[in-house]
Write a protein that holds these residues in place. Sequence first.
Motif, PDB file in Angstrom:
ATOM      1  N   GLY A   1       0.809  -1.206   0.000  1.00  0.00           N
ATOM      2  CA  GLY A   1       0.000   0.000   0.000  1.00  0.00           C
ATOM      3  C   GLY A   1       0.848   1.264   0.000  1.00  0.00           C
ATOM      4  O   GLY A   1       0.658   2.155  -0.816  1.00  0.00           O
ATOM      5  N   CYS A   2       1.815   1.330   0.910  1.00  0.00           N
ATOM      6  CA  CYS A   2       2.625   2.546   1.047  1.00  0.00           C
ATOM      7  C   CYS A   2       4.084   2.349   0.645  1.00  0.00           C
ATOM      8  O   CYS A   2       4.820   3.319   0.503  1.00  0.00           O
ATOM      9  CB  CYS A   2       2.550   3.063   2.476  1.00  0.00           C
ATOM     10  SG  CYS A   2       3.239   1.947   3.713  1.00  0.00           S
ATOM     11  N   GLY A   3       4.524   1.098   0.507  1.00  0.00           N
ATOM     12  CA  GLY A   3       5.899   0.835   0.106  1.00  0.00           C
ATOM     13  C   GLY A   3       6.897   0.870   1.241  1.00  0.00           C
ATOM     14  O   GLY A   3       8.100   0.907   1.021  1.00  0.00           O
ATOM     15  N   THR A   4       6.436   0.854   2.465  1.00  0.00           N
ATOM     16  CA  THR A   4       7.325   0.880   3.621  1.00  0.00           C
ATOM     17  C   THR A   4       7.862  -0.520   3.894  1.00  0.00           C
ATOM     18  O   THR A   4       7.139  -1.503   3.800  1.00  0.00           O
ATOM     19  CB  THR A   4       6.569   1.396   4.864  1.00  0.00           C
ATOM     20  OG1 THR A   4       6.005   2.669   4.562  1.00  0.00           O
ATOM     21  CG2 THR A   4       7.483   1.516   6.068  1.00  0.00           C
ATOM     22  N   ALA A   5       9.145  -0.593   4.234  1.00  0.00           N
ATOM     23  CA  ALA A   5       9.777  -1.866   4.592  1.00  0.00           C
ATOM     24  C   ALA A   5       9.791  -1.988   6.114  1.00  0.00           C
ATOM     25  O   ALA A   5      10.157  -1.049   6.819  1.00  0.00           O
ATOM     26  CB  ALA A   5      11.195  -1.933   4.045  1.00  0.00           C
ATOM     27  N   PHE A   6       9.353  -3.142   6.594  1.00  0.00           N
ATOM     28  CA  PHE A   6       9.275  -3.403   8.026  1.00  0.00           C
ATOM     29  C   PHE A   6      10.088  -4.637   8.394  1.00  0.00           C
ATOM     30  O   PHE A   6      10.297  -5.524   7.572  1.00  0.00           O
ATOM     31  CB  PHE A   6       7.824  -3.674   8.457  1.00  0.00           C
ATOM     32  CG  PHE A   6       6.905  -2.504   8.324  1.00  0.00           C
ATOM     33  CD1 PHE A   6       6.877  -1.507   9.284  1.00  0.00           C
ATOM     34  CD2 PHE A   6       6.038  -2.415   7.251  1.00  0.00           C
ATOM     35  CE1 PHE A   6       6.002  -0.432   9.172  1.00  0.00           C
ATOM     36  CE2 PHE A   6       5.160  -1.352   7.128  1.00  0.00           C
ATOM     37  CZ  PHE A   6       5.149  -0.360   8.090  1.00  0.00           C
ATOM     38  N   ASP A   7      10.459  -4.699   9.671  1.00  0.00           N
ATOM     39  CA  ASP A   7      11.046  -5.900  10.238  1.00  0.00           C
ATOM     40  C   ASP A   7       9.945  -6.967  10.268  1.00  0.00           C
ATOM     41  O   ASP A   7       8.784  -6.640  10.505  1.00  0.00           O
ATOM     42  CB  ASP A   7      11.524  -5.593  11.663  1.00  0.00           C
ATOM     43  CG  ASP A   7      12.283  -6.739  12.275  1.00  0.00           C
ATOM     44  OD1 ASP A   7      11.616  -7.656  12.804  1.00  0.00           O
ATOM     45  OD2 ASP A   7      13.516  -6.723  12.222  1.00  0.00           O
ATOM     46  N   PRO A   8      10.281  -8.241  10.027  1.00  0.00           N
ATOM     47  CA  PRO A   8       9.252  -9.292  10.038  1.00  0.00           C
ATOM     48  C   PRO A   8       8.474  -9.410  11.354  1.00  0.00           C
ATOM     49  O   PRO A   8       7.407  -9.994  11.384  1.00  0.00           O
ATOM     50  CB  PRO A   8      10.040 -10.572   9.749  1.00  0.00           C
ATOM     51  CG  PRO A   8      11.233 -10.114   9.001  1.00  0.00           C
ATOM     52  CD  PRO A   8      11.566  -8.767   9.576  1.00  0.00           C
ATOM     53  N   GLU A   9       8.969  -8.802  12.409  1.00  0.00           N
ATOM     54  CA  GLU A   9       8.251  -8.824  13.690  1.00  0.00           C
ATOM     55  C   GLU A   9       6.870  -8.179  13.567  1.00  0.00           C
ATOM     56  O   GLU A   9       5.962  -8.480  14.331  1.00  0.00           O
ATOM     57  CB  GLU A   9       9.066  -8.086  14.758  1.00  0.00           C
ATOM     58  CG  GLU A   9       8.421  -8.088  16.124  1.00  0.00           C
ATOM     59  CD  GLU A   9       9.167  -7.235  17.138  1.00  0.00           C
ATOM     60  OE1 GLU A   9       8.578  -6.977  18.203  1.00  0.00           O
ATOM     61  OE2 GLU A   9      10.307  -6.830  16.868  1.00  0.00           O
TER      62      GLU A   9
ATOM     63  N   ILE B   1      12.320  -0.286   8.684  1.00  0.00           N
ATOM     64  CA  ILE B   1      13.738  -0.478   8.366  1.00  0.00           C
ATOM     65  C   ILE B   1      14.032   0.073   6.974  1.00  0.00           C
ATOM     66  O   ILE B   1      13.125   0.286   6.172  1.00  0.00           O
ATOM     67  CB  ILE B   1      14.156  -1.970   8.439  1.00  0.00           C
ATOM     68  CG1 ILE B   1      13.357  -2.796   7.433  1.00  0.00           C
ATOM     69  CG2 ILE B   1      14.018  -2.503   9.847  1.00  0.00           C
ATOM     70  CD1 ILE B   1      13.812  -4.241   7.327  1.00  0.00           C
ATOM     71  N   GLU B   2      15.305   0.312   6.702  1.00  0.00           N
ATOM     72  CA  GLU B   2      15.730   0.752   5.375  1.00  0.00           C
ATOM     73  C   GLU B   2      16.321  -0.446   4.634  1.00  0.00           C
ATOM     74  O   GLU B   2      17.067  -1.220   5.212  1.00  0.00           O
ATOM     75  CB  GLU B   2      16.768   1.863   5.481  1.00  0.00           C
ATOM     76  CG  GLU B   2      16.180   3.167   5.965  1.00  0.00           C
ATOM     77  CD  GLU B   2      17.165   4.315   5.846  1.00  0.00           C
ATOM     78  OE1 GLU B   2      18.110   4.219   5.029  1.00  0.00           O
ATOM     79  OE2 GLU B   2      16.983   5.287   6.576  1.00  0.00           O
ATOM     80  N   VAL B   3      15.965  -0.569   3.379  1.00  0.00           N
ATOM     81  CA  VAL B   3      16.521  -1.603   2.516  1.00  0.00           C
ATOM     82  C   VAL B   3      17.020  -0.930   1.242  1.00  0.00           C
ATOM     83  O   VAL B   3      16.536   0.143   0.881  1.00  0.00           O
ATOM     84  CB  VAL B   3      15.492  -2.716   2.176  1.00  0.00           C
ATOM     85  CG1 VAL B   3      15.101  -3.489   3.421  1.00  0.00           C
ATOM     86  CG2 VAL B   3      14.266  -2.149   1.502  1.00  0.00           C
ATOM     87  N   PRO B   4      17.984  -1.527   0.546  1.00  0.00           N
ATOM     88  CA  PRO B   4      18.471  -0.934  -0.703  1.00  0.00           C
ATOM     89  C   PRO B   4      17.342  -0.781  -1.720  1.00  0.00           C
ATOM     90  O   PRO B   4      16.396  -1.567  -1.739  1.00  0.00           O
ATOM     91  CB  PRO B   4      19.514  -1.931  -1.203  1.00  0.00           C
ATOM     92  CG  PRO B   4      19.875  -2.748  -0.024  1.00  0.00           C
ATOM     93  CD  PRO B   4      18.690  -2.750   0.886  1.00  0.00           C
ATOM     94  N   HIS B   5      17.450   0.220  -2.571  1.00  0.00           N
ATOM     95  CA  HIS B   5      16.397   0.518  -3.536  1.00  0.00           C
ATOM     96  C   HIS B   5      16.086  -0.675  -4.444  1.00  0.00           C
ATOM     97  O   HIS B   5      14.930  -0.918  -4.768  1.00  0.00           O
ATOM     98  CB  HIS B   5      16.785   1.738  -4.366  1.00  0.00           C
ATOM     99  CG  HIS B   5      15.708   2.197  -5.278  1.00  0.00           C
ATOM    100  ND1 HIS B   5      14.444   2.535  -4.836  1.00  0.00           N
ATOM    101  CD2 HIS B   5      15.684   2.355  -6.611  1.00  0.00           C
ATOM    102  CE1 HIS B   5      13.700   2.892  -5.854  1.00  0.00           C
ATOM    103  NE2 HIS B   5      14.421   2.796  -6.951  1.00  0.00           N
ATOM    104  N   PHE B   6      17.098  -1.447  -4.844  1.00  0.00           N
ATOM    105  CA  PHE B   6      16.856  -2.586  -5.742  1.00  0.00           C
ATOM    106  C   PHE B   6      15.990  -3.653  -5.087  1.00  0.00           C
ATOM    107  O   PHE B   6      15.352  -4.454  -5.769  1.00  0.00           O
ATOM    108  CB  PHE B   6      18.170  -3.204  -6.239  1.00  0.00           C
ATOM    109  CG  PHE B   6      18.890  -3.997  -5.192  1.00  0.00           C
ATOM    110  CD1 PHE B   6      18.614  -5.346  -5.021  1.00  0.00           C
ATOM    111  CD2 PHE B   6      19.837  -3.406  -4.382  1.00  0.00           C
ATOM    112  CE1 PHE B   6      19.263  -6.087  -4.057  1.00  0.00           C
ATOM    113  CE2 PHE B   6      20.501  -4.140  -3.426  1.00  0.00           C
ATOM    114  CZ  PHE B   6      20.211  -5.481  -3.261  1.00  0.00           C
TER     115      PHE B   6
END
Length: 115
Positions: free
Chosen positions: A61-69, A84-89
């Motif tokens: 929905g928003c494209g946010t990356a989260f910890d699996p918790e 969390i931050e993840v690389p763009h790729f």
Amino acid sequence: MFFLFSAGYRKTVRRVEEGMFFCLRCEAECAYELRELHSEQHVFRVLPVHESSRMFVLCTGCGTAFDPECLDESSTAELAELEIEVPHFAYGNFAPRGSRSGRRSLSAHSDFRRH
């Protein structure tokens, strides 16, 4: 004798699971993708020297990356703790909305403005 030394770095992203969860950023029930980010340093393209992998949840929905918790319904963690931050790729074909740090929107990325 001529000897050519070759070393490199390979990164792959794999979709592990899909489902629905409560996104803390959207504050709504959204679809998600559980992804695995795998990186490998290698010599001669076949001998791995160092490998690492990391799982993350991507809200579609928003494209946010989260910890699996964040998938644990009994978790009491706040948005700031789970985001969390993840690389763009690692986003793959998914174009995250907004241009918060660590993420880019389509309009902010020059590669997507080709004519």
